[in-house]
Write a protein that holds these residues in place. Structure first.
Motif, PDB file in Angstrom:
ATOM      1  N   LEU A  20       0.898  -1.046  -0.179  1.00 57.11           N
ATOM      2  CA  LEU A  20       0.191   0.029  -0.077  1.00 57.11           C
ATOM      3  C   LEU A  20       1.148   1.466   0.077  1.00 57.11           C
ATOM      4  O   LEU A  20       1.496   1.411   1.131  1.00 57.11           O
ATOM      5  CB  LEU A  20      -1.106  -0.113   1.015  1.00 57.11           C
ATOM      6  N   ILE A  21       0.678   2.312  -0.652  1.00 59.94           N
ATOM      7  CA  ILE A  21       1.852   3.200  -1.031  1.00 59.94           C
ATOM      8  C   ILE A  21       1.148   4.396   0.025  1.00 59.94           C
ATOM      9  O   ILE A  21       0.099   4.756   0.028  1.00 59.94           O
ATOM     10  CB  ILE A  21       1.551   3.995  -2.106  1.00 59.94           C
ATOM     11  N   THR A  22       2.634   4.602   1.492  1.00 62.67           N
ATOM     12  CA  THR A  22       2.299   4.968   2.041  1.00 62.67           C
ATOM     13  C   THR A  22       1.448   6.768   2.270  1.00 62.67           C
ATOM     14  O   THR A  22       2.468   7.381   1.693  1.00 62.67           O
ATOM     15  CB  THR A  22       3.089   4.665   3.247  1.00 62.67           C
ATOM     16  N   SER A  59       1.821   6.524   7.922  1.00 58.95           N
ATOM     17  CA  SER A  59       1.841   4.715   7.985  1.00 58.95           C
ATOM     18  C   SER A  59       1.537   4.623   9.768  1.00 58.95           C
ATOM     19  O   SER A  59       0.840   3.342   9.141  1.00 58.95           O
ATOM     20  CB  SER A  59       3.661   4.763   8.332  1.00 58.95           C
ATOM     21  N   ALA A 105       3.081  14.535   8.801  1.00 61.02           N
ATOM     22  CA  ALA A 105       4.588  14.079   9.154  1.00 61.02           C
ATOM     23  C   ALA A 105       5.727  13.220   8.671  1.00 61.02           C
ATOM     24  O   ALA A 105       6.108  13.038   8.373  1.00 61.02           O
ATOM     25  CB  ALA A 105       4.356  14.556  10.870  1.00 61.02           C
ATOM     26  N   GLU A 106       4.091  12.285   8.805  1.00 67.12           N
ATOM     27  CA  GLU A 106       4.426  10.844   8.237  1.00 67.12           C
ATOM     28  C   GLU A 106       4.399  11.363   6.614  1.00 67.12           C
ATOM     29  O   GLU A 106       5.837  10.653   6.117  1.00 67.12           O
ATOM     30  CB  GLU A 106       3.356   9.712   9.014  1.00 67.12           C
ATOM     31  N   SER A 117       7.629  12.592   5.195  1.00 61.95           N
ATOM     32  CA  SER A 117       8.721  11.623   5.440  1.00 61.95           C
ATOM     33  C   SER A 117       8.933  10.595   4.356  1.00 61.95           C
ATOM     34  O   SER A 117       9.589   9.968   3.053  1.00 61.95           O
ATOM     35  CB  SER A 117       9.270  10.999   6.492  1.00 61.95           C
ATOM     36  N   ASN A 118       7.807  10.150   3.955  1.00 65.81           N
ATOM     37  CA  ASN A 118       7.166   8.965   3.649  1.00 65.81           C
ATOM     38  C   ASN A 118       7.262   9.260   1.610  1.00 65.81           C
ATOM     39  O   ASN A 118       7.665   8.319   1.066  1.00 65.81           O
ATOM     40  CB  ASN A 118       5.506   7.963   3.621  1.00 65.81           C
ATOM     41  N   LEU A 119       6.536  10.482   1.556  1.00 66.32           N
ATOM     42  CA  LEU A 119       6.967  10.990   0.262  1.00 66.32           C
ATOM     43  C   LEU A 119       8.241  11.783   0.078  1.00 66.32           C
ATOM     44  O   LEU A 119       7.849  12.017  -1.626  1.00 66.32           O
ATOM     45  CB  LEU A 119       5.716  12.027   0.297  1.00 66.32           C
ATOM     46  N   ALA A 120       8.682  12.206   0.542  1.00 58.07           N
ATOM     47  CA  ALA A 120      10.166  11.982   0.653  1.00 58.07           C
ATOM     48  C   ALA A 120      10.748  11.507  -0.651  1.00 58.07           C
ATOM     49  O   ALA A 120      11.568  11.708  -1.364  1.00 58.07           O
ATOM     50  CB  ALA A 120      11.118  12.621   1.130  1.00 58.07           C
ATOM     51  N   ARG A 121      10.449  10.057  -0.902  1.00 57.17           N
ATOM     52  CA  ARG A 121      11.500   8.917  -1.844  1.00 57.17           C
ATOM     53  C   ARG A 121      10.611   9.454  -3.478  1.00 57.17           C
ATOM     54  O   ARG A 121      11.232   8.595  -4.184  1.00 57.17           O
ATOM     55  CB  ARG A 121      10.870   7.713  -1.028  1.00 57.17           C
ATOM     56  N   PHE A 122       9.672  10.445  -3.543  1.00 53.59           N
ATOM     57  CA  PHE A 122       9.757  10.564  -5.317  1.00 53.59           C
ATOM     58  C   PHE A 122      10.515  11.501  -5.092  1.00 53.59           C
ATOM     59  O   PHE A 122       9.917  12.894  -4.832  1.00 53.59           O
ATOM     60  CB  PHE A 122       7.202  10.514  -5.204  1.00 53.59           C
ATOM     61  N   ASP A 123      11.640  11.615  -5.818  1.00 54.47           N
ATOM     62  CA  ASP A 123      11.999  12.665  -6.057  1.00 54.47           C
ATOM     63  C   ASP A 123      12.336  13.193  -7.556  1.00 54.47           C
ATOM     64  O   ASP A 123      14.164  13.396  -7.949  1.00 54.47           O
ATOM     65  CB  ASP A 123      13.004  12.641  -5.213  1.00 54.47           C
ATOM     66  N   THR A 153       6.714  19.067   7.077  1.00 53.60           N
ATOM     67  CA  THR A 153       8.243  19.130   7.273  1.00 53.60           C
ATOM     68  C   THR A 153       8.028  20.017   8.191  1.00 53.60           C
ATOM     69  O   THR A 153       8.807  20.354   9.888  1.00 53.60           O
ATOM     70  CB  THR A 153       8.390  19.732   5.589  1.00 53.60           C
ATOM     71  N   LEU A 206       7.712  18.651  12.120  1.00 50.85           N
ATOM     72  CA  LEU A 206       9.012  18.247  12.335  1.00 50.85           C
ATOM     73  C   LEU A 206      10.175  18.778  12.558  1.00 50.85           C
ATOM     74  O   LEU A 206      11.261  18.341  13.236  1.00 50.85           O
ATOM     75  CB  LEU A 206       9.336  16.788  11.415  1.00 50.85           C
TER      76      LEU A 206
END
Lengths: 487, 487
Positions: free
Chosen positions: A202-204, A207, A316-317, A320-326, A364, A367
């Motif tokens: 499941l694309i977070t 989380s 907040a989650e 961080s979770n969507l940071a990977r879409f870069d 962001t 946090l």
């Protein structure tokens, strides 16, 4: 063969060879071709694949081979569940052409149950929203009134069931994203206990809040789907092990009413809903009382802080979770980037929609050094207090009943300029995610505009069997869930 | 003008743990493989993939923490450290922030003068490694994620090191410890152990103390580079202080890289960047509770540590510090030596056999002394034969080598190869009589010509041993010959 058969009915008909899976799937595909251009429930349809799968199931049945509990039944899944076939877009330009290298746990389970996955449904981008209007790829409307939203974020999954475009579907619920669209579209929706269904694949979004669950025509179908998707998965560390919570057979005792059912209600909360919703909830409570249930009035002192806490924790989650879409490893990469920093900034700027960016920025900020304690840590404290409210409620009652949403489906575009109004509409659903509890939405009437209203039932963690029985008690004496769209 | 200074060094150390699989997924740790072939959705940071903790890595980290005399946290958790870099697929690193697995310990390091010193350990925590960026494709950089997700133990010392050699000693001692524990291959060239010293000077000038700005040194891939970089920094900082008078201030920490070709430190980054890593607990993982039972199970694997063993060999076996150090450099040698001693043989004899012959043979065969095919008991027997004068030291080497090829005991081999020394006084006396009879001139020189006595004696000894075909024990020959000539 009706377009509005339940998954159980259809399964039994296929198993008894009253109709073939191929017929059922073909009929569904035809209907999608006719209706979905208007509804907009689907982001992708797997016509050829579905027909092939159906033929395979039909052959197995004809040959007398054993088949799974959802054999030949066409189902849809929200497009934030990873599949190796087709794309997994999350309703985002960022992942518009993304093909996942693996199947989500629930996809594997559906396949093992011999279900036919006919397509993937629209959603608010990355499941962020309450109307599916945040999808970057398609507009979904409410099948009951095409000028209105289907709800969200699992709007496509709810609309597909409501419009007879699949027998059942899967959605995901982070703050109400299964229950609210189920309510708006007049279908049954279950958000299971956090940890009951594996989130693997499941694309977070958030989380600690996300949970996959079924959207169906009735509680029996929800129980059937839970039998298939629930249970421990070692690939998800937050998935509950059998030692913590044994997975029951959700269909086994479904029809057994609960004697002496104690229902908690929070009058001050219900008062916040519009009159038609309040009335429908009161009528539903009377139905339960006529079945011997006891009504207990309680307070939930920290419920009011749920939205604030949610929009800190979830964002907040998400940040961080969507940071990977870069733009570096997969997904959208800006063609305008001149260096690696611009690969990040431009890909994210061009790939994400405004609501996703808003939540990433909120999270962001929450946090960031100097704000962490004031926002994130405080939100966690609120979350604990809300959990305590539920603990106290379940000392007195078997379940809590309240509206799913303060209103019925609103007009498309009505709230898009006012994100805060959109957030506040999640008041009844969000606390359940913060507390990790199961919540069920069942149709309980219509307003004057003939728009469905949903009753929300909440029980203690890992008691979905009981929760579904409570829902079933209602559906066995009412027919709101059987009201179908005029064809 | 009086000027003296103290060198102050603290270390940040990354030790790569030699687990079978990565920290949070099932990918096998295999190095030198083609890029991106030891990867999966989890370590690639694919959407929807979830981390699952590698218990073996946690155990290795706890074991190391215990060896470093640390307090092991009974409750710890995983935190996300956010920063954007192409070798970090999720754009956050899973690490441990405020609850490290181990803290408040020390490492005892041997000093060159034979004493030892305790260096305090501030903390040790587990985290996942990043991948590697390579820049050999012209306009593009490439990312290899084979290393991404490798378990790393980050160890932070207090600034208790006061010389370049102490820093090297600590590094070598740590290497010896983690190899003894079997938790890391600890090869610096391969990046299994990475040291980042933080260096500055406390300069006393005219009774006033000045602290120079701290520099962090990177790119150190050998013990030599580590030691030299400190020496280099000491000189550089001293020069800089004398030229500019610059002292330590908040924010003026800089980063230097080691230039191995020119053997000097080179400025990389002038000022410390103000990073906000936005740490927060990873909601995809569950906290780790370390039970008494688990901890004691791990502690039982600890065994005797190398320095303790080295000190015991000196104390109990009367070895020199040098011998003890050579024997404890590798655990297999130390354990084998200890076992042979316990079989009942003189430690120094065994030490000589092992260090002069055993290690040489093991090195030639690229194996360890315990894998040469000789049992500790046989080695002890061989040592005892030397001790008893049954064989010469030269013969012992021959027998040692033969023992690695056959399954015979040293006495059998000595007999077969005719290497046994003649210790029978009667037999040797007969030979002496014969030699005296045949060499009257030498006998009279030995007896009464002080100028030639020593040479004549040596000649007679040689004759006797020659007649025995080298098997007469020289000690016994000398004794009997002396007695005979005195008579």
């Amino acid at each position: 063969m009706s377009d509005f058969q339940t998954a159980l009915e259809l399964r039994d008909a296929i198993a008894a060879q009253h109709c073939s899976s191929t017929q059922a799937v073909q009929q569904m595909l035809n209907r999608i071709e006719q209706v979905d251009p208007t509804v907009g429930a689907y982001l992708s349809i797997f016509a050829d694949r579905a027909i092939q799968d159906a033929k395979r199931i039909d052959q197995k049945i004809a040959a007398g081979q054993p088949v799974g509990p959802l054999a030949g039944v066409p189902v849809a899944v929200k497009d934030n569940l990873c599949t190796t076939f087709g794309t997994t877009t999350c309703g985002s330009k960022m992942l518009e052409h993304f093909v996942a290298p693996y199947n989500a746990h629930v996809i594997e389970r559906l396949q093992a149950a011999d279900a036919i996955i006919i397509g993937k449904t629209n959603l608010d981008e990355f499941a962020m929203g309450s109307s599916t209007e945040n999808s970057a790829l398609r507009k979904t409307v409410n099948p009951w009134d095409s000028s209105r939203v289907a709800g969200g974020s699992s709007g496509g999954s709810a609309a597909a069931v409501a419009a007879g475009l699949c027998a059942a579907s899967l959605g995901s619920d982070t703050g109400g994203s299964i229950r609210q669209p189920a309510s708006f579209c007049g279908v049954t929706g279950l958000k299971p206990t956090y940890g009951r269904v594996s989130r693997y694949g499941l694309i977070t979004y958030g989380s600690s809040l996300d949970q996959i669950g079924p959207l169906t025509r009735d509680t029996a179908d929800a129980a059937l789907l839970m039998n298939i998707i629930a249970g421990h998965d070692s690939r998800d560390s937050t998935s509950a092990s059998e030692s913590i919570a044994v997975k029951p057979d959700y269909l086994a005792d479904l029809k057994q009413p609960i004697n002496g059912l104690r229902i908690a209600v929070v009058p001050t909360l219900n008062a916040g809903a519009e009159a038609s919703v309040q009335n429908a909830i009161e009528e539903a409570l009377k139905v339960y009382q006529s079945l011997g249930a006891e009504r207990i009035e309680i307070t939930m002192p920290h419920f009011d802080y749920a939205i604030a806490a949610y929009y800190v924790i979830a964002t907040a989650e998400a940040s961080s979770n969507l940071a990977r879409f870069d733009g570096v490893h997969y997904g959208y990469r800006s063609p305008n980037a001149g260096n690696y920093i611009e690969v990040y900034s431009k890909s994210r700027d061009e790939g994400f929609g405004p609501e996703v960016k808003r939540r990433i920025m909120l999270g962001t900020f929450a946090l960031s050094s100097g704000y962490y304690d004031a926002y994130y840590v405080k939100a966690l404290k609120v979350r604990n207090l809300i959990r305590q409210d539920f603990v106290k409620a379940f000392e007195k009652a078997d379940c809590l009943m309240l509206p799913v949403s303060p209103t019925t489906a609103f007009k498309i575009g009505e709230k898009t300029d006012d994100p805060l109004q959109m957030y506040l509409a999640d008041i009844y659903t969000i606390a359940v995610n913060l507390a990790g509890l199961p919540g069920l939405s069942v149709p309980c009437g219509f307003d004057a505009k003939n728009l469905p209203i949903g009753l929300q039932i909440i029980t203690n963690a890992f008691t979905e069997d009981k929760l579904l029985r409570i829902g079933q008690m209602y559906q066995s004496v009412t027919d709101w869930h059987k009201r179908n769209l005029p064809l | 003008m009086s000027l003296n200074y103290n060198i102050i060094v603290g270390l940040e150390i990354h030790v790569q743990l030699a687990t079978r699989t990565k920290m949070f997924c099932g990918c096998e740790l295999e190095f030198g493989q083609p890029p991106n072939t030891r990867v999966c959705p989890v370590c690639l940071g694919m959407p929807g993939a979830l981390p699952v903790m590698n218990k073996a890595a946690v155990e290795a980290a706890i074991l190391t923490g215990l060896a470093l005399n640390c307090t092991i946290s009974r409750f710890t958790k995983w935190d996300r450290k956010s920063y954007y870099y192409p070798d970090l697929p999720k754009n956050y690193q899973i690490s441990q922030y405020d609850l490290p697995l181990a803290e408040n310990g020390y490492i005892e390091i041997p000093l060159e003068d034979g004493t030892s010193k305790k260096i305090r350990i501030r903390r040790a925590h587990l985290e996942e490694d990043a991948g590697k960026n390579t820049h050999t494709l012209g306009n593009f950089s490439a990312v290899d994620l084979n290393r991404a997700g490798t378990p790393l133990l980050e160890i932070v010392t207090e600034p208790d090191l006061n010389s370049p050699s102490e820093v090297r000693q600590l590094a070598q001692e740590l290497q010896r410890i983690v190899r003894y524990l079997g938790v890391s291959e600890a090869d610096m060239q391969k990046g299994h152990m990475r040291f980042e010293p933080n260096v500055n000077l406390h300069i006393t000038q005219d009774g006033q103390v000045f602290k120079t700005p701290i520099t962090e040194v990177k790119n150190l891939n050998s013990f030599r580079a580590l030691e030299r970089s400190i020496a280099c920094e000491v000189n550089r900082q001293l020069d800089e202080f004398l030229a500019t008078g610059k002292t330590l201030q908040i924010g003026n920490k800089s980063t230097y890289g080691w230039d191995d070709v020119n053997q000097m430190t080179v400025l990389q980054r002038e000022k410390e960047e103000a990073h906000d890593y936005r740490y927060f607990p990873d909601p995809d993982l569950v906290p780790v509770a370390v039970s008494d039972e688990w901890l004691s199970r791990i502690a039982s694997r600890l065994g005797e540590l190398p320095l303790a063993m080295q000190q015991r060999f000196v104390r109990d076996y009367g070895l020199s510090d040098y011998d003890a150090q050579v024997l404890t450099a590798e655990k297999s040698t130390a354990v084998f030596f200890d076992a042979a001693v316990r079989c009942g043989a003189q430690p120094k004899r065994i030490c000589n056999l092992l260090t002069q012959t055993g290690l040489k043979l093991a090195n030639e065969k690229q194996t360890t002394v315990d894998a040469l095919g000789i049992s500790p008991g046989r080695l002890a027997a061989l040592a005892n034969m030397v001790e008893a004068g049954q064989i010469s030291a030269t013969s012992a080497t021959v027998i040692f080598e033969t023992m690695t090829q056959t399954d015979e005991d040293p006495a059998q081999i000595a007999e077969q190869k005719n290497l046994l020394q003649k210790n029978d006084a009667g037999e040797i006396e007969a030979l002496i009589e014969q030699v005296i009879w045949e060499n009257q001139k030498a006998v009279s020189d030995a007896k009464s010509n002080p100028k030639k006595a020593k040479k004549a004696m040596g000649f007679l000894m040689g004759q006797v041993i020659q007649k025995s075909k080298g098997q007469a024990n020289p000690k016994i020959v000398a004794e009997l010959l002396n007695r005979k000539l005195m008579a």
